[in-house]
Design a protein around this motif. Sequence first.
Motif, PDB file in Angstrom:
ATOM      1  N   ALA A  75       0.852  -1.184   0.000  1.00 47.98           N
ATOM      2  CA  ALA A  75       0.000   0.000   0.000  1.00 47.98           C
ATOM      3  C   ALA A  75       0.892   1.241   0.000  1.00 47.98           C
ATOM      4  O   ALA A  75       1.937   1.255   0.639  1.00 47.98           O
ATOM      5  CB  ALA A  75      -0.904  -0.011   1.223  1.00 47.98           C
ATOM      6  N   ARG A 120      -2.198   9.640  -3.735  1.00 51.50           N
ATOM      7  CA  ARG A 120      -1.321   8.468  -3.605  1.00 51.50           C
ATOM      8  C   ARG A 120      -2.086   7.165  -3.865  1.00 51.50           C
ATOM      9  O   ARG A 120      -1.540   6.211  -4.389  1.00 51.50           O
ATOM     10  CB  ARG A 120      -0.672   8.424  -2.230  1.00 51.50           C
ATOM     11  CG  ARG A 120       0.385   9.495  -2.037  1.00 51.50           C
ATOM     12  CD  ARG A 120       0.965   9.434  -0.628  1.00 51.50           C
ATOM     13  NE  ARG A 120       1.837  10.548  -0.373  1.00 51.50           N
ATOM     14  CZ  ARG A 120       3.139  10.562  -0.648  1.00 51.50           C
ATOM     15  NH1 ARG A 120       3.699   9.512  -1.173  1.00 51.50           N
ATOM     16  NH2 ARG A 120       3.857  11.634  -0.395  1.00 51.50           N
ATOM     17  N   TYR A 121      -3.366   7.132  -3.462  1.00 52.38           N
ATOM     18  CA  TYR A 121      -4.184   5.936  -3.657  1.00 52.38           C
ATOM     19  C   TYR A 121      -5.003   5.996  -4.947  1.00 52.38           C
ATOM     20  O   TYR A 121      -5.815   5.114  -5.204  1.00 52.38           O
ATOM     21  CB  TYR A 121      -5.090   5.702  -2.446  1.00 52.38           C
ATOM     22  CG  TYR A 121      -4.329   5.058  -1.313  1.00 52.38           C
ATOM     23  CD1 TYR A 121      -4.418   3.687  -1.074  1.00 52.38           C
ATOM     24  CD2 TYR A 121      -3.489   5.808  -0.499  1.00 52.38           C
ATOM     25  CE1 TYR A 121      -3.706   3.087  -0.057  1.00 52.38           C
ATOM     26  CE2 TYR A 121      -2.773   5.213   0.527  1.00 52.38           C
ATOM     27  CZ  TYR A 121      -2.880   3.856   0.738  1.00 52.38           C
ATOM     28  OH  TYR A 121      -2.166   3.266   1.745  1.00 52.38           O
ATOM     29  N   TYR A 134      -9.833   0.737   1.610  1.00 51.24           N
ATOM     30  CA  TYR A 134      -8.705  -0.158   1.389  1.00 51.24           C
ATOM     31  C   TYR A 134      -8.436  -0.884   2.696  1.00 51.24           C
ATOM     32  O   TYR A 134      -8.201  -0.245   3.720  1.00 51.24           O
ATOM     33  CB  TYR A 134      -7.457   0.625   0.968  1.00 51.24           C
ATOM     34  CG  TYR A 134      -7.579   1.233  -0.398  1.00 51.24           C
ATOM     35  CD1 TYR A 134      -7.159   0.533  -1.524  1.00 51.24           C
ATOM     36  CD2 TYR A 134      -8.127   2.495  -0.570  1.00 51.24           C
ATOM     37  CE1 TYR A 134      -7.292   1.087  -2.795  1.00 51.24           C
ATOM     38  CE2 TYR A 134      -8.256   3.050  -1.831  1.00 51.24           C
ATOM     39  CZ  TYR A 134      -7.838   2.345  -2.934  1.00 51.24           C
ATOM     40  OH  TYR A 134      -7.972   2.891  -4.179  1.00 51.24           O
ATOM     41  N   ILE A 164      -2.243  -4.279   0.459  1.00 50.31           N
ATOM     42  CA  ILE A 164      -3.686  -4.120   0.274  1.00 50.31           C
ATOM     43  C   ILE A 164      -4.282  -5.502   0.057  1.00 50.31           C
ATOM     44  O   ILE A 164      -3.930  -6.206  -0.886  1.00 50.31           O
ATOM     45  CB  ILE A 164      -4.002  -3.189  -0.914  1.00 50.31           C
ATOM     46  CG1 ILE A 164      -3.478  -1.776  -0.624  1.00 50.31           C
ATOM     47  CG2 ILE A 164      -5.516  -3.178  -1.189  1.00 50.31           C
ATOM     48  CD1 ILE A 164      -3.597  -0.820  -1.798  1.00 50.31           C
ATOM     49  N   LYS A 218     -10.015  -4.048  -1.767  1.00 51.26           N
ATOM     50  CA  LYS A 218     -10.543  -2.712  -2.042  1.00 51.26           C
ATOM     51  C   LYS A 218     -12.056  -2.847  -2.144  1.00 51.26           C
ATOM     52  O   LYS A 218     -12.558  -3.687  -2.899  1.00 51.26           O
ATOM     53  CB  LYS A 218      -9.972  -2.163  -3.346  1.00 51.26           C
ATOM     54  CG  LYS A 218     -10.566  -0.842  -3.757  1.00 51.26           C
ATOM     55  CD  LYS A 218     -10.017  -0.412  -5.117  1.00 51.26           C
ATOM     56  CE  LYS A 218     -10.697   0.845  -5.611  1.00 51.26           C
ATOM     57  NZ  LYS A 218     -10.216   1.206  -6.957  1.00 51.26           N
TER      58      LYS A 218
END
Length: 195
Positions: free
Chosen positions: A1, A99-100, A109, A117, A120
């Motif tokens: 992640a 960033r995600y 997440y 991760i 999701k």
Amino acid sequence: APAFSAVDLTGTMQRHPDGSGRVTLLKFWATWCPHCRNDVSLMKDVFLRYQDHGLRLVTVSVDQDVGALKAFTRDQALPYPVIAVFDQPDTNQPSVAERYEVQGIPVYYLIDGAGRIVRKFAGSLVETQTDLDRILANLLPLGTDAVAPVREPRPTAVQPRLQGHFPSGNVPNSSPPSQGGLSVGQGEGTEEAPM
């Protein structure tokens, strides 16, 4: 992640990874999003049921009106950290949402203790809470004292999905997004991350 560090609404620095090895549920949301608001009591329940078993819940709001966000979190007595994307001291760094690569909200997440991760969840968790509980049961040392989830009644009508995307710095603050904002979805599904 993706790693991040950001200050939450209480002034506490939130980091990922935080060095604790805890499982983290990271939620992206906004106060103007109806499905995000519907998930608030569910998130409180998840936090209260699993925090003593090692779950870390961190939420990231994309509200531009930080004053309204603070009032909402105070009125709702949210017991977990809330990061405001538009209230960060270092604006030269990519936001947590960037960033995600967040394209729609709500999105969750689930990150294991090793920082990977695991899952999701896109859309409201009301429809997929059973999946979340099942995965958490596999990731956390629950023992026999885990409290059964509180089930809320299912909504009788599905609100229409609003289409859009997430251009940096262009998120509506108090009304649903129009073209050019985040997409808002309900129970759109989940994605299994490779293990």
